[in-house]
Design a protein around this motif. Structure first.
Motif, mmCIF file in Angstrom:
data_model
loop_
_atom_site.group_PDB
_atom_site.id
_atom_site.type_symbol
_atom_site.label_atom_id
_atom_site.label_comp_id
_atom_site.label_asym_id
_atom_site.label_seq_id
_atom_site.Cartn_x
_atom_site.Cartn_y
_atom_site.Cartn_z
ATOM 1 N N CYS A 1 31.784 29.621 27.275
ATOM 2 C CA CYS A 1 31.358 28.458 28.076
ATOM 3 C C CYS A 1 31.571 28.677 29.566
ATOM 4 N N VAL A 2 32.439 29.629 29.926
ATOM 5 C CA VAL A 2 32.672 29.913 31.350
ATOM 6 C C VAL A 2 32.278 31.342 31.698
ATOM 7 N N GLU A 3 31.582 32.021 30.782
ATOM 8 C CA GLU A 3 31.311 33.440 30.970
ATOM 9 C C GLU A 3 30.385 33.708 32.132
ATOM 10 N N GLY A 4 29.522 32.762 32.460
ATOM 11 C CA GLY A 4 28.584 33.001 33.555
ATOM 12 C C GLY A 4 29.191 32.859 34.929
ATOM 13 N N LYS A 5 30.437 32.377 35.019
ATOM 14 C CA LYS A 5 31.073 32.197 36.315
ATOM 15 C C LYS A 5 31.505 33.538 36.888
ATOM 16 N N LYS A 6 31.264 33.766 38.152
ATOM 17 C CA LYS A 6 31.628 35.024 38.792
ATOM 18 C C LYS A 6 32.675 34.781 39.861
ATOM 19 N N SER A 7 33.709 35.546 39.817
ATOM 20 C CA SER A 7 34.766 35.436 40.817
ATOM 21 C C SER A 7 35.580 36.708 40.808
ATOM 22 N N GLY A 8 35.797 37.285 41.986
ATOM 23 C CA GLY A 8 36.632 38.476 42.090
ATOM 24 C C GLY A 8 35.890 39.724 41.670
ATOM 25 N N LYS A 9 36.455 40.853 41.995
ATOM 26 C CA LYS A 9 35.836 42.132 41.678
ATOM 27 C C LYS A 9 36.326 42.684 40.348
ATOM 28 N N ASP A 10 37.513 42.320 39.956
ATOM 29 C CA ASP A 10 38.120 42.875 38.759
ATOM 30 C C ASP A 10 37.935 41.949 37.571
ATOM 31 N N LEU A 11 37.884 42.566 36.404
ATOM 32 C CA LEU A 11 37.763 41.796 35.171
ATOM 33 C C LEU A 11 38.883 40.785 35.043
ATOM 34 N N MET A 12 40.119 41.196 35.375
ATOM 35 C CA MET A 12 41.270 40.318 35.171
ATOM 36 C C MET A 12 41.313 39.151 36.145
ATOM 37 N N GLU A 13 40.385 39.102 37.100
ATOM 38 C CA GLU A 13 40.303 37.976 38.020
ATOM 39 C C GLU A 13 39.127 37.065 37.684
ATOM 40 N N PRO B 1 37.175 34.192 35.309
ATOM 41 C CA PRO B 1 37.602 33.044 34.504
ATOM 42 C C PRO B 1 37.692 33.303 33.006
ATOM 43 N N PRO B 2 36.718 34.002 32.371
ATOM 44 C CA PRO B 2 36.854 34.204 30.916
ATOM 45 C C PRO B 2 38.121 34.963 30.527
ATOM 46 N N PHE B 3 38.473 35.985 31.290
ATOM 47 C CA PHE B 3 39.673 36.761 30.973
ATOM 48 C C PHE B 3 40.921 35.904 31.141
ATOM 49 N N ILE B 4 40.996 35.179 32.249
ATOM 50 C CA ILE B 4 42.174 34.347 32.506
ATOM 51 C C ILE B 4 42.301 33.260 31.449
ATOM 52 N N SER C 1 50.151 33.656 39.074
ATOM 53 C CA SER C 1 49.519 34.770 39.788
ATOM 54 C C SER C 1 48.025 34.835 39.533
ATOM 55 N N SER C 2 47.594 34.644 38.281
ATOM 56 C CA SER C 2 46.168 34.759 37.967
ATOM 57 C C SER C 2 45.359 33.615 38.569
ATOM 58 N N LEU C 3 45.865 32.391 38.486
ATOM 59 C CA LEU C 3 45.133 31.254 39.045
ATOM 60 C C LEU C 3 45.157 31.280 40.567
ATOM 61 N N THR C 4 46.241 31.759 41.151
ATOM 62 C CA THR C 4 46.285 31.905 42.612
ATOM 63 C C THR C 4 45.261 32.930 43.078
ATOM 64 N N ALA C 5 45.137 34.042 42.347
ATOM 65 C CA ALA C 5 44.140 35.056 42.695
ATOM 66 C C ALA C 5 42.730 34.523 42.503
ATOM 67 N N LEU C 6 42.516 33.739 41.466
ATOM 68 C CA LEU C 6 41.189 33.191 41.194
ATOM 69 C C LEU C 6 40.737 32.252 42.295
#
Length: 529
Positions: free
Chosen positions: A130-142, A144-147, A446-451
């Motif tokens: 449901c959030v896979e289309g959102k783009k943010s950050g250069k890395d996978l771990m940044e 939304p779907p991964f977080i 850390s993850s939400l701050t980076a996002l």
């Protein structure tokens, strides 16, 4: 086990999702030998009841104090598990074997939770879509779907409550999240069906029913209304309403029908809603009533000190005895089940009105759902501390969409998870719960701050100080107080202080989320930079 997890996680999320799911599954396996609570015996007894007795006796059996008090679908779930359990140790299925916990019984019970968590893993994958289309950050771990996957799969509360303390919240939460995902995907009937099934597995999810009812009525039964616009009864689809009603009726008939035929429905309902257990559980959930009880205790101590109260009329240790039963407050008015229900309804109504008059699509529904769960947690009768997971888990979806919601999530999750610490009171589990809590909290921050690095800080100074204070509370309650001379005289003091301190944080998160809903723009979706 690895192959089973891989099959459950196969899909568009990619190999990283399988790695996260497999990693947490392996961790659950390592927790098999840890401490388990009385809930372990509760579910063993239910296995025995459903396996050894006819259906007509399930809700009457009372050999153990842990009588069957979940809805019928969960009873049938235990019945199905019992037919696997007999290959591990048949003695666990004897009703007379109270507190039976052979090594094979422990292994089976633990494995049953791990395997049924596959539904939770699948539901998390669907939520990530449901959030896979959102783009943010250069890395996978940044992204939304991964977080989101990490926040849900590695949720601290689920790990300690299900795989140490022992329950089946992961399986049930999987049904909840899958229902939410289907509504996001506009598969309304499927979402309604899954939620109806969930209600007949565990009735605590009635807390969420107002959000489901209003959202489905407005977004599905009214077919011509524009997003955010007013509804017209001329656009009301009786056919769709009938379809929803049929789903609820069919599921209820399958669940309760056999007991209606046996003329046992009143007995089933009396088990599901035992109002004689008192306002609060043995360990107070961190809600409004914990603050209310604390205030009453402080006022009674002051009243005795200054001669304003008669010592002969004050019950000894009443609310702080750690017993599950009804108690009277000393100074403040005592609370009845009807009063708690009224407070809960008053707390829920504004969020429901906003969902109707200020709709914001599925995310507006999700905010209302979290507020319904939190309001019931704050003001409900005999609330268990574990019920905070009903709000934390769906709040994870909002946390990856909005910086403001991410800040609320950090306060709610950190405070709510810490409030679960007293569930694990044995020494060997102390380092385990501290380590898991720290890992989850550090990752969340850390993850939400980076996002949301381009947004303002997720937490203010006072909010940060409050969360840091949880560490001090932990040191005092877990390490220092047990060594003090007051430990034997006031054994409930650490629980009281933990509940009251955490209640402040949960109350603040509830108020903060409510303010964002009440003051938010009409009909707009929250956006993330």
């Amino acid at each position: 086990m690895a192959a089973t997890v891989a099959m459950a996680t196969a899909g568009p999320c990619g190999g990283w999702f399988s790695a996260l799911a497999l990693g947490v599954t392996l961790l659950k396996g390592l927790l098999v030998p840890t401490y388990h609570s009385t809930d372990f015996e509760v579910h063993r007894n239910w296995l025995a009841i459903t396996h050894s007795l006819p259906v007509s006796q399930w809700y009457y059996e009372a050999t153990s104090e842990w009588t069957l008090d979940y809805p019928p679908f969960f009873a049938w779930f235990e019945f199905a598990l019992s037919h696997v359990a007999k290959y591990f140790d048949r003695e666990m299925l004897a009703v007379r074997n109270l507190n039976y916990a052979s090594p094979r019984t422990v292994l089976f019970q633990r494995l049953s939770v791990i395997f049924t968590d596959l539904l939770f893993i699948y539901a998390v994958r669907e939520c990530c879509r449901c959030v896979e289309g959102k783009k943010s950050g250069k890395d996978l771990m940044e992204k939304p779907p991964f977080i989101l996957a990490a926040l849900l799969l590695w949720n601290f509360g689920l790990l300690i409550v299900d795989h140490i303390h022992f329950q089946y919240n992961g399986f049930l939460s999987g049904l909840m999240l899958l229902s939410i995902a289907r509504l996001f995907q506009k598969r309304h009937l499927e979402g309604a069906f899954i939620f109806a099934v969930l209600l007949h597995f565990k009735h605590i999810y009635l807390y969420l029913a107002p959000a489901y009812g209003v959202y489905l009525l407005r977004s599905y039964c009214f077919t011509a209304n524009k997003p955010g616009g007013s509804v017209r009864w001329s656009s009301f689809s009786w056919l769709r309403a009938a379809a929803l009603g049929s789903i609820v009726g069919l599921v209820s008939a399958l669940s309760l029908g056999p007991f209606v035929a046996l003329n046992q429905l009143p007995q089933v309902l009396s088990r599901l809603f035992p109002f004689k257990r008192g306002l609060c559980h043995a360990y107070w959930a961190p809600n409004f009533w914990a603050l209310y009880n604390t205030a009453d205790k402080v006022l009674s101590v002051l009243g005795l000190k200054y001669g304003l109260l008669d010592p002969e009329k004050i019950p000894k240790a009443s609310m702080t005895s750690g017993l599950v039963r009804q108690f009277q407050h000393t100074v403040l008015p005592s609370v009845t089940p009807l009063a708690a229900l009224a407070c809960t309804l008053v707390a829920v109504l504004p969020s429901v009105f906003c969902l109707w008059f200020k709709p914001q699509g599925p995310r507006g529904f999700l905010r209302c759902l979290v507020l319904c769960a939190l309001s019931a947690f704050m003001f409900g009768w005999h609330v268990h501390e574990k019920a905070i997971l009903l709000a934390i888990l769906p709040m994870s979806l909002l946390a990856v969409e909005s910086a403001k919601d991410a800040g609320t999530f950090l306060i709610l999750a950190t405070t709510g998870h810490y409030s679960l610490f007293p569930l694990l009171f044995t020494a060997p589990e102390l380092p385990v719960k501290i380590l898991l809590m720290l890992l989850f909290t550090v990752y969340s921050v850390s993850s939400l701050t980076a996002l949301f690095r381009k947004e303002r800080p997720l937490l203010g100074r006072m909010e940060t100080l409050y969360l840091v204070g949880l560490g001090l509370v932990g040191v005092c309650c877990e390490l220092l107080f047990p060594l003090s001379p007051w430990a034997s005289r006031f054994p409930f003091a650490p629980l009281l202080f933990t509940s009251a301190y955490c209640a402040l944080g949960v109350s603040y998160a509830w108020g903060r989320l409510y303010m964002s809903v009440l003051t938010g723009p009409r009909g707009n979706r929250p956006k993330r930079a």
